[in-house]
Design a protein around this motif. Structure first.
Motif, short mmCIF file in Angstrom:
data_model
loop_
_atom_site.label_atom_id
_atom_site.label_comp_id
_atom_site.label_asym_id
_atom_site.label_seq_id
_atom_site.Cartn_x
_atom_site.Cartn_y
_atom_site.Cartn_z
N ASP A 66 5.10 27.30 -0.15
CA ASP A 66 5.56 27.74 -1.44
C ASP A 66 6.88 28.66 -1.26
O ASP A 66 7.28 29.12 0.01
N ASP A 113 13.56 24.96 7.38
CA ASP A 113 13.42 24.12 6.22
C ASP A 113 12.36 22.93 6.56
O ASP A 113 11.27 22.72 5.68
N ALA A 114 12.52 22.21 7.60
CA ALA A 114 11.76 20.86 7.98
C ALA A 114 10.36 21.32 8.32
O ALA A 114 9.67 20.69 7.88
N ALA A 122 8.76 24.27 7.27
CA ALA A 122 8.34 24.72 5.83
C ALA A 122 7.81 23.34 5.16
O ALA A 122 6.92 23.52 4.26
N ARG A 123 8.71 22.43 5.07
CA ARG A 123 8.41 21.25 4.36
C ARG A 123 7.00 20.61 4.72
O ARG A 123 6.21 20.45 3.98
N VAL A 124 6.87 20.47 6.01
CA VAL A 124 5.74 19.81 6.45
C VAL A 124 4.27 20.50 6.22
O VAL A 124 3.34 20.28 5.99
N GLN A 143 4.11 22.72 3.99
CA GLN A 143 3.93 22.91 2.32
C GLN A 143 3.95 24.19 1.82
O GLN A 143 3.16 24.60 1.26
N ARG A 147 7.82 30.62 2.28
CA ARG A 147 8.86 30.18 3.05
C ARG A 147 9.84 31.58 3.23
O ARG A 147 10.46 31.46 4.23
N GLN A 184 17.97 24.78 9.13
CA GLN A 184 17.62 23.38 8.86
C GLN A 184 16.22 23.18 9.61
O GLN A 184 15.27 22.53 8.82
N ALA A 186 8.24 17.32 11.30
CA ALA A 186 9.56 18.05 11.07
C ALA A 186 10.85 17.47 11.84
O ALA A 186 12.02 17.80 11.46
N VAL A 203 14.32 26.41 -7.82
CA VAL A 203 13.85 25.12 -7.59
C VAL A 203 13.46 24.25 -8.72
O VAL A 203 12.54 24.74 -9.56
N GLU A 235 11.74 18.57 -7.35
CA GLU A 235 11.70 18.97 -5.77
C GLU A 235 10.22 19.65 -5.48
O GLU A 235 10.13 19.40 -4.13
#
Length: 316
Positions: free
Chosen positions: A84, A75-76, A78-80, A82, A88, A72, A51, A104, A108
């Motif tokens: 939904d 978000d990082a 949440a991306r790692v 995974q 989130r 920010q 992240a 979305v 993406e």
């Protein structure tokens, strides 16, 4: 009271992050599995590294300490992990940060490479499903065969929800009596890995409330393993189409799979081609159905109306 609520939220946030981290295997994010891992899933330092945040900061976040988290950074994370959209949103609320649900795109969600694979599979219908049967992305043929999972908002693009809530006369699923019990059993098998997760609990509760048939199958407690299946569909324009479904896992996307439908016979392939050639197919049964163009026009008008409402509210 406010301090007690904040403490409870931080405790819930800590448990939620730990549960999300535990479900992500190192290989799901392109890392070697390693040896002698004492806990399932990623380590805290691995999440922090992926992240781009400090290990100490992430550790404190996961311990429920009173620290500030920016959009920010969340978000990082949440991306790692995974997450939904629903997960989130839950993360943001627990962290005390306003969450704006933005549309979305398929790109993406699944990435350019997976979208390219889906399109390359045409004229075979293909889509990316998660373990809840959400349609995350699909190719042109899939959308022609099952438009009701593509002409709706993303949070409604769920195969099971449509199969259990669309009126029987408008459903194209011929062998549902055989396949729906198996699909619900597959859902319960996957649910075992997600008990207590808000996105899963709300999805199951919604289906139980809206579909007595689903509620009865869910109450049976049956579970089933994945496997190749034959599914039969009927479209009033071309007749019956028999398809064999097969699924493939996707590197880097836990709980997701590419589902590919292969025609059982040449006649089935020919009917798919005939369906693909129809310029403005009917959505639904001949009695209640409407041309696809009408459905899309209504959606576009509703979207514009919603945008206008939001703009007016912002001015006020």
């Amino acid at each position: 009271m406010a301090q007690t609520q904040q403490a409870q939220r931080r405790t819930e946030l800590a448990g939620f992050l730990r549960s999300r981290r535990a479900r992500i295997a190192p290989q799901d994010v392109g890392m070697p599995p390693g040896f002698r891992r004492r806990t399932p899933g990623l380590r805290r330092e691995e999440v922090a590294q992926l992240a781009g945040v400090g290990v100490t900061w992430y550790t404190w976040l996961e311990q429920g300490r009173p620290i500030n988290a920016s959009v920010q950074v969340l978000d990082a994370v949440a991306r790692v992990l995974q997450l939904d959209v629903t997960e989130r949103e839950h993360l943001y609320r627990l962290a005390g940060i306003p969450f704006v649900r933005e549309p979305v795109s398929d790109l993406e969600v699944v990435g350019e490479e997976v979208l390219g694979i889906l399109e390359a599979l045409n004229p075979l219908p293909a889509a990316v499903h998660n373990a809840r049967y959400d349609v995350q992305a699909s190719n042109e043929t899939y959308r022609v065969l099952w438009p009701m999972t593509s002409v709706v908002d993303r949070h409604d693009r769920n195969v099971l929800y449509k199969l259990f809530t669309v009126p029987g006369c408008c459903s194209t699923f011929v062998n549902s009596a055989e396949e729906l019990p198996w699909m619900v059993a597959r859902l319960r098998h996957s649910y075992g890995n997600h008990v207590g997760e808000p996105a899963w609990e709300s999805f199951v509760a919604r289906l139980i409330e809206e579909s007595p048939a689903f509620a009865q199958l869910w109450a049976s407690g049956d579970v089933a393993a994945p496997g190749k299946r034959v599914k039969v569909f009927r479209h009033h324009s071309v007749g019956t189409i028999n398809l064999t479904s097969s699924s493939l896992s996707i590197d880097g996307m836990a709980d997701h799979r590419v589902v590919i439908y292969t025609p059982v016979a040449e006649a089935d392939a020919a009917r798919i081609e005939r369906l693909r050639a129809i310029v403005d197919p009917l959505i639904g049964c001949p009695v209640h159905g409407r041309p696809l163009s009408s459905v899309l026009a209504e959606r576009e008008a509703a979207a514009k109306h919603g945008t206008a409402d939001r703009t007016a509210a912002a001015r006020d």
